[in-house]
Design a protein around this motif. Structure first.
Motif, PDB file in Angstrom:
ATOM      1  N   GLY A 105       0.778  -1.228   0.000  1.00  0.00           N
ATOM      2  CA  GLY A 105       0.000   0.000   0.000  1.00  0.00           C
ATOM      3  C   GLY A 105       0.810   1.277   0.000  1.00  0.00           C
ATOM      4  N   ILE A 106       2.123   1.186  -0.132  1.00  0.00           N
ATOM      5  CA  ILE A 106       2.984   2.369  -0.094  1.00  0.00           C
ATOM      6  C   ILE A 106       3.224   2.884  -1.512  1.00  0.00           C
ATOM      7  CG2 ILE A 106       5.266   3.239   0.541  1.00  0.00           C
ATOM      8  CD1 ILE A 106       5.322   1.082   2.716  1.00  0.00           C
ATOM      9  N   ASN A 107       3.076   4.202  -1.685  1.00  0.00           N
ATOM     10  CA  ASN A 107       3.331   4.814  -2.987  1.00  0.00           C
ATOM     11  C   ASN A 107       4.832   4.966  -3.189  1.00  0.00           C
ATOM     12  OD1 ASN A 107       3.466   6.394  -5.315  1.00  0.00           O
ATOM     13  ND2 ASN A 107       3.064   8.285  -4.186  1.00  0.00           N
ATOM     14  N   THR A 108       5.370   4.156  -4.054  1.00  0.00           N
ATOM     15  CA  THR A 108       6.793   4.227  -4.361  1.00  0.00           C
ATOM     16  C   THR A 108       7.069   4.930  -5.682  1.00  0.00           C
ATOM     17  OG1 THR A 108       6.483   1.963  -5.135  1.00  0.00           O
ATOM     18  CG2 THR A 108       7.614   2.242  -3.023  1.00  0.00           C
ATOM     19  N   HIS A 109       6.207   4.685  -6.691  1.00  0.00           N
ATOM     20  CA  HIS A 109       6.521   5.139  -8.052  1.00  0.00           C
ATOM     21  C   HIS A 109       5.296   5.670  -8.804  1.00  0.00           C
ATOM     22  CE1 HIS A 109      10.212   2.429  -7.755  1.00  0.00           C
ATOM     23  NE2 HIS A 109      10.698   3.589  -8.149  1.00  0.00           N
ATOM     24  N   ARG A 110       4.343   6.265  -8.109  1.00  0.00           N
ATOM     25  CA  ARG A 110       3.141   6.724  -8.814  1.00  0.00           C
ATOM     26  C   ARG A 110       3.491   7.733  -9.911  1.00  0.00           C
ATOM     27  NH1 ARG A 110      -0.227   8.155  -4.585  1.00  0.00           N
ATOM     28  NH2 ARG A 110      -1.233   6.115  -4.639  1.00  0.00           N
ATOM     29  N   GLY A 111       4.308   8.709  -9.591  1.00  0.00           N
ATOM     30  CA  GLY A 111       4.679   9.706 -10.589  1.00  0.00           C
ATOM     31  C   GLY A 111       5.492   9.124 -11.720  1.00  0.00           C
ATOM     32  N   ALA A 112       6.321   8.143 -11.399  1.00  0.00           N
ATOM     33  CA  ALA A 112       7.141   7.513 -12.430  1.00  0.00           C
ATOM     34  C   ALA A 112       6.290   6.692 -13.388  1.00  0.00           C
ATOM     35  CB  ALA A 112       8.204   6.630 -11.778  1.00  0.00           C
ATOM     36  N   ILE A 113       5.224   6.099 -12.902  1.00  0.00           N
ATOM     37  CA  ILE A 113       4.338   5.336 -13.786  1.00  0.00           C
ATOM     38  C   ILE A 113       3.781   6.258 -14.862  1.00  0.00           C
ATOM     39  CG2 ILE A 113       2.174   4.038 -13.942  1.00  0.00           C
ATOM     40  CD1 ILE A 113       2.706   3.077 -11.069  1.00  0.00           C
ATOM     41  N   TRP A 114       3.381   7.443 -14.468  1.00  0.00           N
ATOM     42  CA  TRP A 114       2.825   8.413 -15.419  1.00  0.00           C
ATOM     43  C   TRP A 114       3.886   8.857 -16.421  1.00  0.00           C
ATOM     44  CZ3 TRP A 114      -1.050  10.854 -17.708  1.00  0.00           C
ATOM     45  CH2 TRP A 114      -0.883  12.146 -18.198  1.00  0.00           C
ATOM     46  N   ALA A 115       5.005   9.345 -15.915  1.00  0.00           N
ATOM     47  CA  ALA A 115       6.029   9.899 -16.808  1.00  0.00           C
ATOM     48  C   ALA A 115       6.658   8.831 -17.695  1.00  0.00           C
ATOM     49  CB  ALA A 115       7.114  10.591 -15.979  1.00  0.00           C
ATOM     50  N   GLY A 168       1.898  23.142 -12.419  1.00  0.00           N
ATOM     51  CA  GLY A 168       1.445  22.142 -13.374  1.00  0.00           C
ATOM     52  C   GLY A 168       1.616  20.707 -12.929  1.00  0.00           C
ATOM     53  N   GLY A 169       2.603  20.458 -12.093  1.00  0.00           N
ATOM     54  CA  GLY A 169       2.828  19.112 -11.605  1.00  0.00           C
ATOM     55  C   GLY A 169       3.234  18.145 -12.701  1.00  0.00           C
ATOM     56  N   ALA A 170       3.050  16.862 -12.422  1.00  0.00           N
ATOM     57  CA  ALA A 170       3.464  15.819 -13.366  1.00  0.00           C
ATOM     58  C   ALA A 170       2.701  15.914 -14.682  1.00  0.00           C
ATOM     59  CB  ALA A 170       3.253  14.443 -12.733  1.00  0.00           C
ATOM     60  N   LYS A 171       1.426  16.253 -14.611  1.00  0.00           N
ATOM     61  CA  LYS A 171       0.633  16.356 -15.833  1.00  0.00           C
ATOM     62  C   LYS A 171       1.122  17.504 -16.707  1.00  0.00           C
ATOM     63  CE  LYS A 171      -4.064  16.637 -17.649  1.00  0.00           C
ATOM     64  NZ  LYS A 171      -5.523  16.692 -17.318  1.00  0.00           N
ATOM     65  N   GLY A 172       1.376  18.647 -16.078  1.00  0.00           N
ATOM     66  CA  GLY A 172       1.861  19.792 -16.835  1.00  0.00           C
ATOM     67  C   GLY A 172       3.210  19.527 -17.473  1.00  0.00           C
ATOM     68  N   GLN A 173       4.073  18.824 -16.755  1.00  0.00           N
ATOM     69  CA  GLN A 173       5.387  18.490 -17.281  1.00  0.00           C
ATOM     70  C   GLN A 173       5.255  17.618 -18.529  1.00  0.00           C
ATOM     71  OE1 GLN A 173       9.583  18.579 -17.262  1.00  0.00           O
ATOM     72  NE2 GLN A 173       8.207  19.700 -15.909  1.00  0.00           N
ATOM     73  N   ALA A 174       4.370  16.617 -18.468  1.00  0.00           N
ATOM     74  CA  ALA A 174       4.179  15.719 -19.607  1.00  0.00           C
ATOM     75  C   ALA A 174       3.547  16.446 -20.787  1.00  0.00           C
ATOM     76  CB  ALA A 174       3.321  14.532 -19.199  1.00  0.00           C
ATOM     77  N   ALA A 271      13.068  13.301  -8.721  1.00  0.00           N
ATOM     78  CA  ALA A 271      13.581  11.932  -8.854  1.00  0.00           C
ATOM     79  C   ALA A 271      12.918  11.208 -10.020  1.00  0.00           C
ATOM     80  CB  ALA A 271      13.355  11.164  -7.557  1.00  0.00           C
ATOM     81  N   ASP A 272      11.611  11.387 -10.172  1.00  0.00           N
ATOM     82  CA  ASP A 272      10.899  10.762 -11.294  1.00  0.00           C
ATOM     83  C   ASP A 272      11.449  11.270 -12.628  1.00  0.00           C
ATOM     84  OD1 ASP A 272       9.239   9.368  -9.556  1.00  0.00           O
ATOM     85  OD2 ASP A 272       7.659  10.891  -9.621  1.00  0.00           O
ATOM     86  N   LEU A 273      11.722  12.571 -12.702  1.00  0.00           N
ATOM     87  CA  LEU A 273      12.223  13.141 -13.951  1.00  0.00           C
ATOM     88  C   LEU A 273      13.669  12.730 -14.212  1.00  0.00           C
ATOM     89  CD1 LEU A 273      10.597  16.690 -13.863  1.00  0.00           C
ATOM     90  CD2 LEU A 273       9.822  14.633 -15.067  1.00  0.00           C
ATOM     91  N   LEU A 274      14.446  12.510 -13.157  1.00  0.00           N
ATOM     92  CA  LEU A 274      15.792  11.976 -13.369  1.00  0.00           C
ATOM     93  C   LEU A 274      15.705  10.571 -13.954  1.00  0.00           C
ATOM     94  CD1 LEU A 274      18.864  12.105 -13.129  1.00  0.00           C
ATOM     95  CD2 LEU A 274      18.621  11.137 -10.819  1.00  0.00           C
ATOM     96  N   ALA A 275      14.809   9.742 -13.417  1.00  0.00           N
ATOM     97  CA  ALA A 275      14.630   8.398 -13.979  1.00  0.00           C
ATOM     98  C   ALA A 275      14.220   8.481 -15.445  1.00  0.00           C
ATOM     99  CB  ALA A 275      13.596   7.622 -13.169  1.00  0.00           C
ATOM    100  N   ALA A 276      13.348   9.434 -15.768  1.00  0.00           N
ATOM    101  CA  ALA A 276      12.940   9.621 -17.162  1.00  0.00           C
ATOM    102  C   ALA A 276      14.133  10.005 -18.022  1.00  0.00           C
ATOM    103  CB  ALA A 276      11.852  10.690 -17.250  1.00  0.00           C
TER     104      ALA A 276
END
Length: 308
Positions: A105-115, A168-174, A271-276
Motif C-alpha cells: 500500500g505504499i506509494n513508491t513510483h506513482r509519478g514515475a508510472i505516469w512519466a 502544473g505538476g506531473a501532468k503539466g510536465q508531460a 527523482a521521477d524526472l531523473l529516472a525519465a
C-alpha cells in the motif's frame, strides 16, 4: 548493459516492448541507487521518508516492469491516438494497483508510472526516431489527449499541491513535452560527462539541475512554497560551487541535505524526472533502418542496472 545501449530496438513489437520495459526498470533502479541524493531514498538510507527504503523501491521497480512492457507493446501496435491513450491509461492504473500490492500500500513510483509510461509508449511508437526531444514530443501528444476513463480527481498529494499552489505538476510536465528532462536534466548530464566528471556525480548534477528549477509538488505538499524556494536555491548553490566534484560543492550539498531533512521534504518529482532522463539517455543513439536479426530475440538479458 553497455553493449545493449548501442543496439537498435528490435523490429518485433513484443521483443521491442521487452527491451524497453527492461530499460525503464534499470532507469528506476539506477535512480534509487544513485547516492548521495538530498532528501531521497538511496543506498545510504531513507532520506526524508519513514516508509520507504532502497529494497522496497527496487522491488517496486521490478513489479512495475510488466506494466511498462504492456504500455510499450500498446505503443507498437495501436495506431489510434485516442485508443492508445486510453489503453495506456488503463495499464497505468493497473500498474499502480500492482505497485501498491507489491509494497503493502505504499506509494513508491506513482509519478514515475505516469512519466515513464508515456515515454516508453512513445519510444515504442517510432523505434527509428529515438532522440530525446522526439520521444518527449510524442509523449506530450499522448498526454494532451483526454482519457475518458481516468478519475476526475485522485485526491493524491501531488494533485492537491497543484491546486493549492497553481503549478502544473506531473501532468503539466508531460503535456509540455518534459522540458525539465529534455532541456535541463539531459544537457546537465551530458555536459558533466563531457567535462570528465565521473558518472555518479554527473547524474547527481542532473538531479540538482532539476531540483533547482522544478516546482516540485512533493516538496510543496510537505513543506509549502517557502521550502520549495529554499530547496531550489540550495540545489543551485551546490551546482554553482562545482557539485560533488569539489570540496565546496560537497559542503553545500551537506548543508542542503541537512536543511531538507530538518524540513522533512523530499524532491520526489525531481527523482521521477531523473529516472525519465536516464531512460531517454540509454535509448539507442544511432538506429538503423532495419534491426539486426539478433535483436528480434527477447531482451530479458537486460537486467543490469549499473551502466554508465
Amino acid at each position: 548493459m553497455e553493449k545493449t545501449l548501442n543496439r537498435p530496438l528490435p523490429a518485433s513489437p513484443k521483443a521491442r516492448a521487452k527491451r524497453l520495459g527492461a530499460l525503464v526498470e534499470s532507469a528506476l533502479i539506477d535512480e534509487v541507487t544513485l547516492s548521495p541524493k538530498p532528501g531521497l531514498v538511496d543506498v545510504r538510507g531513507n532520506g526524508a521518508h519513514h516508509d520507504l527504503d532502497w529494497t522496497l523501491m527496487v522491488h517496486s521497480a521490478q513489479a512495475l516492469r510488466p506494466a511498462f512492457e504492456a504500455m510499450a507493446l500498446s505503443g507498437a501496435q495501436i495506431d489510434s491516438p485516442l485508443a492508445l491513450r486510453e489503453r495506456i491509461g488503463r495499464l497505468g492504473r493497473e500498474g499502480e494497483a500492482a505497485m501498491l500490492d507489491a509494497t503493502g500500500g505504499i506509494n513508491t513510483h506513482r509519478g514515475a508510472i505516469w512519466a515513464l509510461g508515456l515515454l516508453v509508449t512513445a519510444a515504442a511508437q517510432a523505434p527509428h526516431a529515438l532522440a530525446a526531444a522526439a520521444v518527449a514530443s510524442r509523449a506530450a501528444h499522448l498526454a494532451n489527449i483526454p482519457d475518458r476513463f481516468a478519475p476526475v480527481s485522485t485526491g493524491h498529494k501531488g494533485e492537491r499541491a497543484c491546486n493549492d499552489y497553481g503549478v502544473g505538476g506531473a501532468k503539466g510536465q508531460a503535456c509540455a513535452g518534459f522540458p525539465h528532462v529534455v532541456k535541463v536534466a539531459l544537457p546537465a548530464l551530458r555536459q558533466a560527462r563531457a567535462a570528465g566528471i565521473r558518472e555518479d556525480h554527473a547524474r547527481v548534477d542532473a538531479l540538482l539541475a532539476i531540483i533547482a528549477t522544478l516546482d516540485d509538488t512533493c516538496v510543496l505538499a510537505r513543506g509549502g512554497a517557502n521550502a520549495l524556494r529554499t530547496v531550489q536555491t540550495g540545489a543551485a548553490t551546490v551546482r554553482a560551487e562545482g557539485g560533488l566534484a569539489t570540496a565546496q560543492g560537497r559542503r553545500a550539498f551537506r548543508l542542503l541535505e541537512k536543511d531538507m531533512l530538518a524540513r522533512h521534504v523530499s524532491p520526489g518529482g525531481a527523482a521521477d524526472l531523473l529516472a525519465a532522463a536516464l531512460f531517454l539517455d540509454r535509448l539507442p543513439a544511432h538506429v538503423h533502418e532495419h534491426a539486426h536479426a539478433s535483436d528480434l530475440e527477447s531482451a530479458h538479458q537486460e537486467t543490469e542496472h549499473g551502466a554508465s
